[in-house]
Scaffold this motif. Structure first.
Motif, short mmCIF file in Angstrom:
data_model
loop_
_atom_site.label_atom_id
_atom_site.label_comp_id
_atom_site.label_asym_id
_atom_site.label_seq_id
_atom_site.Cartn_x
_atom_site.Cartn_y
_atom_site.Cartn_z
N ASN A 182 0.80 -1.23 0.00
CA ASN A 182 0.00 0.00 0.00
C ASN A 182 0.83 1.27 0.00
N GLY A 183 2.14 1.16 0.04
CA GLY A 183 2.99 2.36 0.04
C GLY A 183 3.12 2.93 -1.37
N GLN A 184 3.78 4.07 -1.47
CA GLN A 184 3.97 4.71 -2.79
C GLN A 184 4.68 3.76 -3.75
N VAL A 185 5.78 3.20 -3.28
CA VAL A 185 6.57 2.30 -4.14
C VAL A 185 5.87 0.95 -4.26
N GLY A 186 5.33 0.47 -3.16
CA GLY A 186 4.65 -0.82 -3.17
C GLY A 186 3.49 -0.85 -4.15
N THR B 291 0.12 -6.41 3.13
CA THR B 291 0.11 -5.09 3.76
C THR B 291 -0.01 -5.26 5.27
N ARG B 292 0.22 -4.16 5.97
CA ARG B 292 0.14 -4.22 7.44
C ARG B 292 -1.26 -4.60 7.90
N SER B 293 -2.27 -4.11 7.19
CA SER B 293 -3.65 -4.33 7.62
C SER B 293 -4.27 -5.60 7.02
N ALA C 218 0.92 -8.71 6.74
CA ALA C 218 2.29 -8.83 7.26
C ALA C 218 2.65 -7.52 7.94
N ASP C 219 2.68 -7.56 9.28
CA ASP C 219 3.08 -6.38 10.06
C ASP C 219 4.55 -6.56 10.42
N LEU C 220 5.39 -5.70 9.87
CA LEU C 220 6.83 -5.85 10.09
C LEU C 220 7.26 -5.50 11.52
N GLY C 221 6.33 -4.90 12.26
CA GLY C 221 6.64 -4.62 13.66
C GLY C 221 6.26 -5.77 14.58
N ALA D 174 7.90 -2.13 2.38
CA ALA D 174 7.35 -1.60 3.63
C ALA D 174 8.48 -0.96 4.42
N ALA D 175 8.16 0.11 5.10
CA ALA D 175 9.16 0.75 5.96
C ALA D 175 8.47 1.73 6.89
N TYR D 176 9.11 2.00 8.00
CA TYR D 176 8.72 3.11 8.86
C TYR D 176 9.36 4.33 8.22
N THR D 177 8.56 5.22 7.63
CA THR D 177 9.12 6.33 6.83
C THR D 177 8.88 7.71 7.44
N ALA D 178 8.32 7.75 8.67
CA ALA D 178 8.04 9.06 9.29
C ALA D 178 9.33 9.60 9.92
N HIS E 72 15.24 -5.10 -1.40
CA HIS E 72 14.87 -4.20 -0.31
C HIS E 72 15.22 -2.76 -0.71
N TYR E 73 14.47 -1.81 -0.16
CA TYR E 73 14.72 -0.40 -0.48
C TYR E 73 15.34 0.32 0.71
N SER E 74 16.30 1.16 0.41
CA SER E 74 16.89 1.97 1.47
C SER E 74 16.95 3.43 1.00
N ALA F 234 17.33 9.25 13.49
CA ALA F 234 16.86 7.92 13.90
C ALA F 234 16.38 7.10 12.70
N TYR F 235 15.69 7.76 11.76
CA TYR F 235 15.21 7.04 10.57
C TYR F 235 16.40 6.49 9.77
N GLY F 236 17.36 7.34 9.48
CA GLY F 236 18.53 6.90 8.71
C GLY F 236 19.29 5.79 9.42
N SER G 13 18.01 3.61 11.46
CA SER G 13 17.23 2.36 11.38
C SER G 13 17.35 1.74 9.99
N LYS G 14 17.38 2.58 8.96
CA LYS G 14 17.49 2.05 7.59
C LYS G 14 18.88 1.44 7.37
N LEU G 15 19.90 2.09 7.89
CA LEU G 15 21.24 1.52 7.76
C LEU G 15 21.33 0.19 8.51
N TRP H 174 13.90 11.06 -1.98
CA TRP H 174 12.92 12.10 -2.33
C TRP H 174 11.77 11.50 -3.15
N VAL H 175 11.16 10.46 -2.61
CA VAL H 175 10.15 9.69 -3.37
C VAL H 175 8.80 10.44 -3.40
N TYR H 176 8.20 10.47 -4.55
CA TYR H 176 6.87 11.06 -4.69
C TYR H 176 6.12 10.28 -5.76
N1 LIG Z 1 9.42 8.35 0.85
C1 LIG Z 1 10.65 8.77 0.60
O1 LIG Z 1 10.89 9.95 0.33
C2 LIG Z 1 11.79 7.78 0.60
C3 LIG Z 1 13.08 8.26 0.39
C4 LIG Z 1 14.13 7.36 0.37
C5 LIG Z 1 13.90 6.01 0.53
N2 LIG Z 1 12.63 5.57 0.75
C6 LIG Z 1 12.44 4.14 0.97
O2 LIG Z 1 11.65 3.63 -0.08
C7 LIG Z 1 10.86 2.54 0.37
C8 LIG Z 1 9.42 2.79 0.00
O3 LIG Z 1 8.98 3.99 0.63
P1 LIG Z 1 7.62 4.72 0.24
O4 LIG Z 1 7.97 6.10 -0.15
O5 LIG Z 1 6.83 3.86 -0.66
O6 LIG Z 1 6.97 4.78 1.69
P2 LIG Z 1 5.47 4.97 2.11
O7 LIG Z 1 4.66 5.51 0.99
O8 LIG Z 1 5.52 5.68 3.43
O9 LIG Z 1 4.99 3.48 2.33
C9 LIG Z 1 5.50 2.70 3.35
C10 LIG Z 1 4.59 1.52 3.51
O10 LIG Z 1 5.13 0.75 4.58
C11 LIG Z 1 4.05 0.29 5.32
N3 LIG Z 1 4.41 0.02 6.71
C12 LIG Z 1 4.78 0.87 7.68
N4 LIG Z 1 4.93 0.21 8.83
C13 LIG Z 1 4.64 -1.09 8.57
C14 LIG Z 1 4.60 -2.26 9.34
N5 LIG Z 1 4.87 -2.25 10.64
N6 LIG Z 1 4.26 -3.42 8.74
C15 LIG Z 1 3.95 -3.46 7.42
N7 LIG Z 1 3.96 -2.37 6.64
C16 LIG Z 1 4.29 -1.20 7.21
C17 LIG Z 1 3.01 1.40 5.31
O11 LIG Z 1 1.80 0.80 5.61
P3 LIG Z 1 0.46 1.58 5.91
O12 LIG Z 1 -0.07 1.88 4.53
O13 LIG Z 1 -0.35 0.61 6.67
O14 LIG Z 1 0.86 2.79 6.70
C18 LIG Z 1 3.14 1.90 3.89
O15 LIG Z 1 2.23 1.26 3.03
C19 LIG Z 1 11.11 2.46 1.88
O16 LIG Z 1 12.09 1.50 2.13
C20 LIG Z 1 11.67 3.82 2.24
O17 LIG Z 1 12.51 3.78 3.38
C21 LIG Z 1 11.57 6.42 0.76
#
Ligand SMILES: NC(=O)c1ccc[n+]([C@@H]2O[C@H](COP(=O)([O-])OP(=O)(O)OC[C@H]3O[C@@H](n4cnc5c(N)ncnc54)[C@H](OP(=O)(O)O)[C@@H]3O)[C@@H](O)[C@H]2O)c1
Length: 319
Positions: free
Chosen positions: A9-13, A30-32, A44-47, A68-72, A107-109, A133-135, A137-139, A159-161
């Motif tokens: 359900n994420g942008q990339v997913g 997805t998490r839900s 699949a809840d990665l937490g 999936a990632a914690y991206t906040a 995997h994405y970082s 903290a985010y960086g 955790s990703k490392l 800078w994903v959009y």
């Molecule tokens: N966004 C950026 O600017 C950016 C930049 C550099 C690298 N990246 C990396 O690119 C990858 C894809 O990021 P994105 O931009 O697609 O992120 P995103 O839109 O924030 O999507 C992240 C997804 O991860 C899911 N997620 C979060 N916690 C989870 C958990 N405990 N269990 C299962 N799923 C969980 C979220 O689920 P919910 O929908 O339920 O919240 C969401 O669907 C990630 O590895 C991120 O670190 C992103």
């Protein structure tokens, strides 16, 4: 080929669901346990190690793709343990399962593994020194996956959009309709990268990677820990302020906003956030080009394509 896509359900997913479908039988998780529209999928809840274990043992996966990632980024400063659990702990668990079962992992970082103090685009073998903290955790997730010994690709993006999800582009379009003027930081440099480009490029390189012999394990003698890491970002570079200005000008042309609003530059110091961000996190994509022969387009091409997609979505809604 059975493919498990985590974080569908994420942008990339979301984009990967379409882009990877031709490679095999793709199962979205997805998490839900639901996709948009309430459609049921694997949960699949990665937490939660039990939830992730259940998804991993649901089939004999050949390939696990983790979007999936914690991206906040700011919130991670307040809950670093949760960020570590999702972004690093889960990767150790996925990697261990894959190593045991002969599966490969993609995997994405992030560019945020770097401190942003350099003066040239970061290469895969530059030493990562995250400043938040985010960086961190990703490392830690990269390290956990490499140390698991599974065959893997780690794609660092930035800078994903995209046309869906919470991102800078969509925030700028909303603010353009609400405000007369915006201030945006002009001293952070990077490459805005569309989720669609990430997914399409992932599919192209995956097709080649899967066709080759399983790569040697990263802990084999002679292997470097960063051998399986590749930078995947659009070409060129800009600042958030210049990106915002490009969005405004092009969104007017695409009919998405009625008029261009003023975007004034400010310094990062004038826009305090909980997490520090790297000042210069442009990534060098030469390794990806040389290994897989892919050419990544200028970031403005992805912006135009995404604005075009948004315009089509708006037109469809209006019909
Ligand atoms: N966004 C950026 O600017 C950016 C930049 C550099 C690298 N990246 C990396 O690119 C990858 C894809 O990021 P994105 O931009 O697609 O992120 P995103 O839109 O924030 O999507 C992240 C997804 O991860 C899911 N997620 C979060 N916690 C989870 C958990 N405990 N269990 C299962 N799923 C969980 C979220 O689920 P919910 O929908 O339920 O919240 C969401 O669907 C990630 O590895 C991120 O670190 C992103």
């Amino acid at each position: 080929m059975k493919i498990l896509l985590l974080g569908a359900n994420g942008q990339v997913g979301f984009e990967l669901q379409r882009a990877l479908a031709p490679l095999g039988e793709l199962v979205a998780a997805t998490r839900s346990g639901t996709l948009p529209g309430g459609i049921a999928c694997l949960r699949a809840d990665l937490g939660d190690t039990d939830s992730l274990a259940a998804a991993l043992s649901a089939a004999r996966w050949d390939l696990i793709v983790n979007a999936a990632a914690y991206t906040a980024v700011d919130r991670a400063e307040d809950e670093p343990e949760l960020a570590q659990r999702i972004n690093a702990g889960a990767l150790g668990q996925i990697g261990a399962w894959a190593a045991r079962n002969g599966a490969r992992v993609v995997h994405y970082s992030t560019d945020y593994v770097f401190d942003g103090q350099g003066a040239r685009p970061c290469r895969e073998d530059d030493t990562p020194t995250p400043i938040g903290a985010y960086g961190r955790s990703k490392l830690a997730g990269e390290v956990a996956l490499v140390q698991s010994g599974c065959a893997h690709l780690i794609l660092r993006t930035a800078w994903v959009y995209g046309a869906r999800g919470g991102n800078f582009l969509r925030t700028m379009l909303r603010l353009a309709r609400e405000r007369e003027r915006l201030t945006v930081v002009d001293d952070q440099h990077g490459a805005p990268t569309s989720s669609r480009l990430i997914a399409a490029t992932s599919a192209a390189i995956l097709a080649q990677w899967l066709a080759g012999a399983a790569p040697r394990r990263e802990h084999d003698s002679g292997a470097q820990w960063h051998d399986g890491i590749y930078n995947l970002v659009a070409s060129g570079q800009t600042t958030w302020c210049e990106f915002a200005r490009a969005i405004m000008a092009r969104a007017v042309a695409a009919g998405l906003i009625p008029r261009e609003i003023e975007v004034a530059p400010i310094r990062t110091a004038d826009f305090p956030t909980k997490a520090r961000r790297p000042a210069y996190s442009v990534l060098d994509t030469r390794k990806l080009r040389e290994r897989f022969g892919v050419c990544l387009p200028d970031w403005r091409r992805g912006l135009d394509a995404t604005l075009g997609e948004l315009a089509e979505m708006h037109a469809a809604q209006a019909r």
